[in-house]
Enzyme design. Structure first.
Site: not given
Length: 333
Positions: A14, A97
């Site tokens: 992703p 992240c």
């Protein structure tokens, strides 16, 4: 290796601003077996935003997973239920992240410091949906010991019933490095993911980070259940043509990059018919012919003419016509 999820042997990571629905549809044209992931979507966006725009996808994308960002178990459960109703094959929680925005929202890589909370999140999502629930994480953040940090995270999510763990085999430095630098500067430690797999043989483990080709992927598959490739799959998408034959023992869905463009044309036509611009799709195709004579002219044509409001399939075909159909190795010989 046992325990791996179906199709988890190879996946495309992703990536924010990259792996949108057009990118995934294009990647599916190149590989029928690769597992595809959405960009990260926050729980707030799923619950309160334009769901069809954020979560919509075409049936051809299967197997496809949604990646969620959040840290509230109840909100993640609700977002997971909504995502499952859209038809996703897997729900993945982002614990990797490192961006400031993500840290401010108390999710992403900073959750490596809160393994118990991550376990609670996974347990809530597992109770809410019937599809697999997975986690994508780092090996640690900042001054954490990667041995203790990854073990604590893995133990917490295993106890919660997680179906698989994707390990980006780098630390994330939440202070002092930008998100871009966090993708390259912290050293890779594939051995840490391999040690985790040996310690928890029943946990499906996939490794991510720094993998640039299928040869590197095969090397890692001797130690873990799956590999996830990010930027290389995006900037050099033709490598996906080797995934099905090279990693799954199945024929590629198309013969070569030229055939891939032809097979993808009906999708592009449908996008144009909805009023979207050609560039929304072709920006994901710029690296398709890298290494072939004419690749630069192809990229230049799409980057300039593809941006125009009247750009259409003829624009794409004109760009492809600038590429030599002679194999690069044949020319080199």
């Amino acid at each position: 290796m046992g325990g791996a999820l179906p199709g988890w042997r190879f996946s495309v990571a992703p990536m924010m601003d990259w792996t949108d629905r057009h990118c995934r549809a294009f990647h599916r044209t190149l590989s029928a077996r690769a597992r595809l992931y959405t960009e990260m979507v926050t729980t707030g966006a799923v619950m309160h935003g334009p769901r069809e725009r954020l979560l919509g996808f075409c049936a051809a994308e299967h197997p496809v997973a949604v990646q969620l960002g959040g840290s509230d178990p109840a909100e993640l459960a609700q977002a997971a239920r909504i995502s499952e109703a859209f038809g996703y094959d897997e729900v993945n929680l982002n614990v990797g992240c490192p961006s400031d925005r993500v840290q401010d929202g108390r999710f992403g890589a900073c959750l490596m410091r809160e393994p118990a909370l991550v376990g609670d999140c996974v347990a809530a999502m597992k109770a809410a949906v019937s599809v697999p629930v997975t986690v994508k994480c780092r090996i640690g953040v900042d001054d954490q010991d990667p041995e203790a940090a990854l073990d604590a995270l893995a133990d917490a999510v295993v106890a919660a019933g997680v179906d698989g763990l994707i390990v980006h085999a780098r630390k994330a430095w939440l202070q002092g490095l930008s998100p871009k630098e966090n993708r390259d500067v912290p050293p890779l430690d594939y051995g840490r993911a391999a040690r985790l797999k040996r310690r928890l043989p029943g946990l499906p483990v996939s490794v991510n980070g720094g993998l640039r080709d299928l040869e590197a992927a095969r090397a890692r598959l001797t130690e873990v259940d799956g590999v996830m490739i990010g930027r290389a799959a995006y900037t050099e998408p033709a490598l996906l043509l080797g995934v099905d034959p090279g990693l799954f023992g199945a024929p590629a869905p198309v013969a070569d990059a030229f055939a891939a463009v032809e097979a993808f044309e009906p999708y592009v036509a449908a996008v144009l018919a909805r009023g979207e611009r050609l560039h929304a799709v072709t920006r994901h195709m710029l690296g398709l012919f890298n290494g072939r004579p004419g690749a630069r002219a192809y990229r230049r044509h799409l980057s300039t003419h593809g941006m125009r409001p009247d750009a259409d399939l003829a624009t794409l075909r004109d760009a492809v016509a600038r590429v030599s159909r002679e194999a690069p190795e044949a020319r080199a010989a």
